[in-house]
Design a protein around this motif. Structure first.
Motif, short mmCIF file in Angstrom:
data_model
loop_
_atom_site.label_atom_id
_atom_site.label_comp_id
_atom_site.label_asym_id
_atom_site.label_seq_id
_atom_site.Cartn_x
_atom_site.Cartn_y
_atom_site.Cartn_z
N LEU A 91 -12.60 -1.41 3.53
CA LEU A 91 -11.58 -0.89 4.42
C LEU A 91 -10.19 -1.04 3.81
O LEU A 91 -9.37 -0.12 3.86
N ALA A 92 -9.95 -2.21 3.22
CA ALA A 92 -8.67 -2.43 2.54
C ALA A 92 -8.48 -1.45 1.39
O ALA A 92 -7.39 -0.90 1.18
N GLN A 93 -9.56 -1.20 0.64
CA GLN A 93 -9.48 -0.26 -0.47
C GLN A 93 -9.19 1.16 0.02
O GLN A 93 -8.46 1.92 -0.62
N THR A 94 -9.74 1.50 1.19
CA THR A 94 -9.48 2.82 1.77
C THR A 94 -7.99 3.01 2.04
O THR A 94 -7.41 4.06 1.75
N TYR A 95 -7.36 1.96 2.58
CA TYR A 95 -5.93 2.05 2.86
C TYR A 95 -5.11 2.04 1.57
O TYR A 95 -4.05 2.68 1.50
N GLU A 96 -5.58 1.33 0.56
CA GLU A 96 -4.91 1.38 -0.73
C GLU A 96 -4.94 2.80 -1.30
O GLU A 96 -3.96 3.30 -1.85
N LEU A 100 -1.01 2.63 0.43
CA LEU A 100 -0.44 1.34 0.81
C LEU A 100 -0.57 0.34 -0.33
O LEU A 100 -1.48 0.45 -1.17
N SER A 101 0.30 -0.64 -0.32
CA SER A 101 0.19 -1.71 -1.32
C SER A 101 -1.03 -2.56 -1.01
O SER A 101 -1.48 -2.61 0.15
N THR A 104 -0.40 -5.00 1.91
CA THR A 104 -0.30 -4.33 3.22
C THR A 104 -1.66 -3.80 3.65
O THR A 104 -2.05 -3.91 4.82
N ALA A 105 -2.40 -3.23 2.70
CA ALA A 105 -3.72 -2.69 3.02
C ALA A 105 -4.66 -3.80 3.50
O ALA A 105 -5.41 -3.62 4.47
N ALA A 106 -4.60 -4.96 2.84
CA ALA A 106 -5.46 -6.08 3.23
C ALA A 106 -5.08 -6.60 4.61
O ALA A 106 -5.95 -6.93 5.43
N LEU A 107 -3.77 -6.65 4.89
CA LEU A 107 -3.31 -7.13 6.20
C LEU A 107 -3.75 -6.19 7.32
O LEU A 107 -4.27 -6.63 8.35
N ILE A 108 -3.57 -4.87 7.10
CA ILE A 108 -3.96 -3.90 8.12
C ILE A 108 -5.47 -3.92 8.33
O ILE A 108 -5.95 -3.88 9.47
N ALA A 109 -6.21 -3.98 7.24
CA ALA A 109 -7.67 -4.01 7.35
C ALA A 109 -8.14 -5.22 8.14
O ALA A 109 -9.03 -5.12 8.99
#
Length: 225
Positions: A91-96, A100-101, A104-109
């Protein structure tokens, strides 16, 4: 709002189909015979058969879409249950990948996963909401109703006027109605309105002219009384 617009667009298209198909049938029969009973019977059969056909087609189509959506939801849920950490990383990779940085991606995920992990994955990776799974029954009923409402116009236009005015009145009423449905469909879809309306009107005129010509030829040949 997007779903409502899609339903409205489907309704307009269903009404358009009802107008064209039933009008073509009754005009074709009117070209072959002046008998009101024959015109009414053919029109009623086209209305009922067309509405059922539209409903069945929509039901089968939407059922396949609904089954696919449910399968995606089930497989995503199973994968998250089996490997939650891997799911969080994906999920974090999807936002990256969306720009997103990493931080930030890890935080949102993480925060979205804490709130509703399945919804977070469905939205980010599949653009799907579990609450928006389409209903084939709703689609079938909506399609049948839209077709029926559209079909009523040519039925009234062919049956209400005096015998000599039936076909001209039906042509005018149907082409005006097609122009309106084409215009509305273009407004909903955001396409050029005049072009869409003209295209629909020309197509409807061609269908009416062709069926009336065939009916007239059959009537003149004596094959139809």
């Amino acid at each position: 709002m997007a779903q409502r617009l899609n339903w409205l667009r489907a309704g307009v298209l269903g009404a358009n189909d009802g107008i064209v198909s039933v009008a073509a049938v009754v005009v074709g029969v009117a070209g072959a015979t002046h008998g009101t009973g024959a015109i009414l019977t053919a029109g009623a059969a086209a209305l009922v058969g067309g509405a059922i056909s539209m409903a069945l087609g929509e039901y089968v189509s939407v059922s396949s879409q609904s089954d696919s959506q449910k399968a995606l939801i089930a497989s995503t849920h199973e994968a998250l249950q089996r490997a939650p950490e891997q799911g969080l990383s994906e999920l974090a990779q999807t936002y990256e990948n969306k720009g997103l940085s990493p931080a930030t991606a890890a935080l949102i995920a993480r925060e979205l996963s804490e709130h509703d992990v399945l919804a977070a994955h469905l939205s980010a990776k599949l653009n799907l909401d579990a609450e928006d799974v389409v209903s084939p029954w709703h689609a079938a009923f909506a399609s049948a109703i839209a077709f029926t409402l559209g079909a009523i116009l040519p039925m009234l236009a062919i049956l209400l006027p005096p015998e000599g005015a039936r076909v001209p009145v039906t042509f005018v009423a149907v082409l005006l109605a097609l122009g309106v449905t084409g215009w509305i469909g273009a407004v909903i879809g955001g396409s050029p309105r005049v072009k869409a309306a003209v295209r629909v009107v020309l197509g409807g005129a061609l269908a009416l002219a062709a069926t009336f010509a065939i009916g007239s030829l059959l009537g003149a040949s004596g094959l139809v009384g």
